[in-house]
Structure formats: structure tokens, C-alpha cells
Scaffold this motif. Structure first.
Motif, PDB file in Angstrom:
ATOM      1  N   LYS A   1       0.849  -1.208   0.000  1.00 57.55           N
ATOM      2  CA  LYS A   1       0.000   0.000   0.000  1.00 57.55           C
ATOM      3  C   LYS A   1       0.889   1.265   0.000  1.00 57.55           C
ATOM      4  O   LYS A   1       0.674   2.192  -0.788  1.00 57.55           O
ATOM      5  CB  LYS A   1      -0.878  -0.049   1.265  1.00 57.55           C
ATOM      6  N   ILE A   2       1.888   1.264   0.867  1.00 55.42           N
ATOM      7  CA  ILE A   2       2.743   2.462   0.949  1.00 55.42           C
ATOM      8  C   ILE A   2       3.586   2.605  -0.319  1.00 55.42           C
ATOM      9  O   ILE A   2       3.761   3.718  -0.834  1.00 55.42           O
ATOM     10  CB  ILE A   2       3.674   2.413   2.188  1.00 55.42           C
ATOM     11  N   ALA A   3       4.084   1.484  -0.824  1.00 58.74           N
ATOM     12  CA  ALA A   3       4.927   1.547  -2.035  1.00 58.74           C
ATOM     13  C   ALA A   3       4.131   2.175  -3.175  1.00 58.74           C
ATOM     14  O   ALA A   3       4.636   3.027  -3.915  1.00 58.74           O
ATOM     15  CB  ALA A   3       5.401   0.147  -2.408  1.00 58.74           C
ATOM     16  N   GLN A   4       2.868   1.753  -3.301  1.00 58.72           N
ATOM     17  CA  GLN A   4       2.019   2.292  -4.374  1.00 58.72           C
ATOM     18  C   GLN A   4       1.844   3.813  -4.219  1.00 58.72           C
ATOM     19  O   GLN A   4       1.970   4.572  -5.177  1.00 58.72           O
ATOM     20  CB  GLN A   4       0.666   1.598  -4.325  1.00 58.72           C
ATOM     21  N   GLN A   5       1.620   4.234  -2.970  1.00 59.31           N
ATOM     22  CA  GLN A   5       1.442   5.686  -2.738  1.00 59.31           C
ATOM     23  C   GLN A   5       2.739   6.456  -3.032  1.00 59.31           C
ATOM     24  O   GLN A   5       2.700   7.562  -3.568  1.00 59.31           O
ATOM     25  CB  GLN A   5       1.016   5.926  -1.292  1.00 59.31           C
ATOM     26  N   LEU A   6       3.856   5.864  -2.657  1.00 55.05           N
ATOM     27  CA  LEU A   6       5.150   6.539  -2.915  1.00 55.05           C
ATOM     28  C   LEU A   6       5.364   6.730  -4.409  1.00 55.05           C
ATOM     29  O   LEU A   6       5.729   7.811  -4.874  1.00 55.05           O
ATOM     30  CB  LEU A   6       6.310   5.711  -2.348  1.00 55.05           C
ATOM     31  N   VAL A   7       5.091   5.645  -5.163  1.00 56.13           N
ATOM     32  CA  VAL A   7       5.314   5.708  -6.621  1.00 56.13           C
ATOM     33  C   VAL A   7       4.342   6.707  -7.254  1.00 56.13           C
ATOM     34  O   VAL A   7       4.722   7.496  -8.123  1.00 56.13           O
ATOM     35  CB  VAL A   7       5.187   4.297  -7.249  1.00 56.13           C
ATOM     36  N   GLU A   8       3.093   6.681  -6.783  1.00 58.70           N
ATOM     37  CA  GLU A   8       2.104   7.626  -7.347  1.00 58.70           C
ATOM     38  C   GLU A   8       2.502   9.068  -7.072  1.00 58.70           C
ATOM     39  O   GLU A   8       2.411   9.934  -7.930  1.00 58.70           O
ATOM     40  CB  GLU A   8       0.718   7.360  -6.735  1.00 58.70           C
TER      41      GLU A   8
END
Ligand code: FAD
Ligand code: UDP
Length: 377
Positions: free
Chosen positions: A114-121
Motif C-alpha cells: 500500500k505504501i509503495a504504491q502511494q510513494l510511486v504515485e
């Protein structure tokens, strides 16, 4: 003795300038070095157990400046080496700089996803974001949690140990040296050229200084010989504030520039390796900041292994070594006053190097500074 140039300090700055002046201008140089060896803080030697060690802490050469890499390649073969650092965070061993692998090593997979996705976005993939930037820009939710977590667990205590200051009390560029890396790349540096001199730094310096126009005086401060040497110009690579004090200048604003020092504890083990990678950082435990095992860096094959612990400490003139200028606005302002005075002496004395420029230079920057200064001569 009569020479064209008197160079104070046999580190990268002084030695590269000596080599250029001697080989390209055919002029005579005397280097005066207070230590009993060349190579400044990059000095390495074989210890009693035959392990090649760096006396003043781990030195890994990395640069994006091809001319600097090529210039030094005239004096050494390069051993290709990518530095890996692990940090002990919450009892787990995770890659530093903090990256997506660190995230997955610390958190349950569903939450790391979840956090990785937010970081990339928010920032993109393969992007480096300094911790202080992430803290500013992530004001709520999971990213704020992550920013605070990394700040607290990776940066806050390490920086207090290293500098006796909090990250936000230093120039932002200090903690930006080790940014959060939104990537799976575990290497400490991403520069195009990375490695160590195949035969060591000292061997590189021996070649650099092996020129009939270069004379070297070790175990000598320049103050001890200055009366006896006839020279046209001096290049000073020591602490700029100390130069003016030694020369008897007293300015209304005179004050010592602060530096940070270190103490290194060396250990030898019969084990083949003591730790899995070159360096382990301990942001939150112990008084030392990191341990480094040299065989990882040098690739040396030898029985047993030598490693060091690094203990930061206050710098006191005459008692220990000024390793780091302290990157902080008020000290930069003080340095600039010295720089103005230095400018007035420029027909006779030039200042360059990590201590004379009061700049947190890596080795490649020190070499680039020396090459640029030579071009200006
Ligand atoms: P120095 O190497 O400090 O040389 C200056 C010389 O001048 C010294 O030998 C000193 O004894 C001499 N001197 C001073 N005053 C006098 C005097 N009055 N008379 C005679 N001699 C004098 N950089 C990297 O790129 N990668 C790394 O991994 C890395 N790791 C580091 C780890 C540590 C712990 C430290 C402290 C630095 C590290 N560096 C690293 C930075 C690197 O050491 C410097 O960039 C480089 O040494 C700067 O060279 P210099 O010639 O300017 O200074
Ligand atoms: N830093 C930190 N935690 C780490 C690594 C680095 O807080 O695990 C911060 C600390 O302030 C340190 C700075 O980042 O002084 C730069 O680190 P670097 O490894 O570049 O320092 P150096 O090798 O020059 O001592």
C-alpha cells in the motif's frame, strides 16, 4: 631550498595540484605534510595481520565526473565495487539508503504494498527524495506515518550522534546525501563510476607524486619550514581559520570554524567475515554510528578480517583531527569572512580542499576542485 610552489597537505587536493603543476607546467613543487604519510584522509596501509585498512574510515570512490575518473585512472587500476550498507532498525537488518526493499523488510507485505504504491504515485519510480522533503510534503495518512518512521528510526539519532545536531539544524544537503530511494536498488551510491584503487589509495598517491619536480617533506608543518623555503606561491589545503591564526591575523570577527571529529576503534577477528556487507549503520544503538569491514571494500583475500567502529566526537584544536566541516548556515557565513581575507592574499596564497574551502567534499569533488584550480592558474 628554492621552489616555485609550496603546497601544504598531501591529500587529494594538494597531491593532484602538485602532479599537475609538476607535469604540465614543469615547475618545482615542495609538498609539506604534517602527518607521517601521504594520501590525507584516504590513507590506507596493511595492518599487523596483513589486512589492507583505511586509517581514517572507509573510503569508497564514486563519481559521475568521467574526467575525474579518467584522470585518476592514469595512476591506478580500478577495482569495481558497489558499496552496500545495512541499518539496524527495530532489530531488523534493512538496506540503507531506505528503499522499497527496506520497506518490505520492515512492514507486513499488504501494508508495504500500500505504501509503495502511494510513494510511486506521489513521487514516481526510481526517484530519490530527501527525508526532510518527504516530511514536508507528506502531511497525512500512510506517507506521513512512513516519513515520521524513517525520520525517527534512520535519521534522528544517527545525526545526533554524528553531528550533535538534529537533521533540520544542518544544511538540508547533509541528510540529502542518503535520500529515500523509491527503487529496488540497494547500492549506497548510484554514480556511473564506482570502485577502489586496485592496489589501494596510498599506492595511487605514490604514483601521483612520483615526479622529479615534486619534493615531499613528511612529519612537518609548513610553519616549521616557511622561513627556510623560497617559493613563489603557496597552496594551502588545511583548515582556513587555522591558517590565519597561525599567521598572526586577528580580525574583529575572528572565531574558530567548528569541525566534527571521529575516533576509530579497530578490531581483528579470525573469522573470514564479521558482517555480510561493507558497512552496518547503527542509528539507534551504541555510541558508534557504523562498523565497516575492509575486506568487503578491497576484495582482499587474506586469513582473518579487520573492522572498525566509528565514534563521532567534538573537535578540539591540537587534540584530534578536523574530519568534517559542519554544514550549517552560520558557519558558512563565518567561512565567507575568511574567504574574503583569503582573496586578498591570492597573489601569494591559494586555498583549496575540504578544510580550506570548508566544504563537505567527497574525494571526486576534491579532485575536481584541484583540477579546476589548476586550469585557472
Ligand atoms: P585531506 O585529505 O584532509 O588532506 C589535507 C592534508 O593537509 C592532511 O593530510 C593534513 O594533515 C594536511 N595539513 C593540514 N594542515 C597542515 C599544516 N599546517 N602543515 C602541514 N600539513 C597540513 N569521500 C569519498 O568520496 N568517499 C568516501 O567513502 C569517503 N569517506 C570518508 C569517510 C570519512 C570518515 C571521512 C572523514 C571522509 C570521507 N571522505 C570520503 C571524504 C574524503 O576524505 C575527502 O574528500 C578528501 O580526503 C579531501 O581531500 P583534501 O586533500 O581536501 O583533504
Ligand atoms: N544519515 C543518517 N542515518 C544513516 C545514514 C546517514 O542519519 O543511516 C545522515 C547523517 O546525518 C549523516 C548524513 O546522513 O551524517 C550523511 O551520511 P553519509 O553516509 O554520506 O556520511 P559520511 O560517509 O560522509 O560520514
Amino acid at each position: 631550498m628554492k621552489v616555485d610552489w609550496l603546497i601544504v597537505g598531501a591529500g587529494f587536493t594538494g597531491s593532484v595540484l602538485a602532479e599537475r603543476i609538476a607535469s604540465q607546467r614543469g615547475q618545482k613543487v615542495l609538498i609539506v605534510e604534517q602527518r607521517d604519510h601521504i594520501a590525507g584522509n584516504a590513507y590506507d596501509y596493511y595492518d599487523e595481520q596483513g589486512v589492507l585498512v583505511h586509517q581514517y574510515g572507509p573510503h569508497i570512490f564514486h563519481t559521475n565526473m568521467k574526467p575525474v575518473w579518467d584522470y585518476l585512472a592514469q595512476f591506478t587500476e580500478w577495482r569495481s565495487y558497489y558499496h552496500h550498507v545495512l541499518g539496524i532498525i527495530d532489530g531488523k537488518t534493512v538496506p540503507v539508503p531506505f528503499n522499497l526493499n527496506s520497506l518490505y523488510a520492515l512492514f507486513p507485505t499488504y501494508y508495504a504494498d500500500k505504501i509503495a504504491q502511494q510513494l510511486v504515485e506521489k513521487y514516481g519510480f526510481n526517484v530519490k527524495v530527501p527525508i526532510l522533503k518527504i516530511r514536508e510534503s507528506a502531511s497525512s495518512g500512510d506517507l506521513k506515518f512512513l516519513a515520521d518512521y524513517i525520520y525517527e528510526n534512520v535519521f534522528h539519532n544517527y545525526t545526533l550522534k554524528q553531528w550533535n545536531l538534529k537533521p533540520e539544524e544542518l544544511a538540508a544537503s547533509v541528510t540529502a546525501r542518503v535520500p529515500i530511494y523509491i527503487s529496488r536498488d540497494d547500492r549506497y551510491f548510484q554514480d556511473a563510476y564506482q570502485g577502489l584503487p586496485q592496489a589501494g589509495y596510498t599506492a595511487l598517491f605514490q604514483k601521483l607524486l612520483n615526479h622529479p619536480n615534486i619534493k615531499l617533506l613528511l612529519n612537518t608543518t609548513y610553519q616549521e619550514v616557511i622561513e627556510e623555503i623560497q617559493y613563489q606561491k603557496m597552496i594551502f589545503t588545511g583548515p582556513i581559520d587555522q591558517f590565519f591564526e597561525d599567521q598572526g591575523y586577528i580580525f574583529p570577527w575572528s572565531a574558530e570554524l567548528p569541525y566534527r571529529s571521529l575516533y576509530f576503534k579497530f578490531f581483528h577477528t579470525e573469522q573470514e567475515y564479521k558482517q555480510p556487507v561493507g558497512t552496518i549503520n547503527y542509528p539507534n544503538e551504541y555510541h558508534y554510528t557504523r562498523t565497516t569491514e575492509y575486506k568487503h571494500l578491497t576484495g582482499q583475500r587474506v586469513y582473518g578480517s579487520t573492522y572498525i567502529e566509528e565514534y563521532p566526537q567534538a573537535y578540539k584544536r591540537g587534540e584530534n583531527i578536523p574530519y568534517y566541516p559542519i554544514p550549517k548556515e552560520e558557519y558558512r557565513t563565518l567561512y565567507k569572512k575568511y574567504q574574503v581575507e583569503a582573496e586578498k592574499l591570492k597573489d601569494r596564497v591559494l586555498f583549496a580542499g575540504r578544510l580550506a574551502d570548508y566544504q563537505y567534499y567527497n574525494m571526486d569533488q576534491a579532485v575536481a576542485r584541484a583540477l579546476n584550480l589548476f586550469d585557472q592558474l
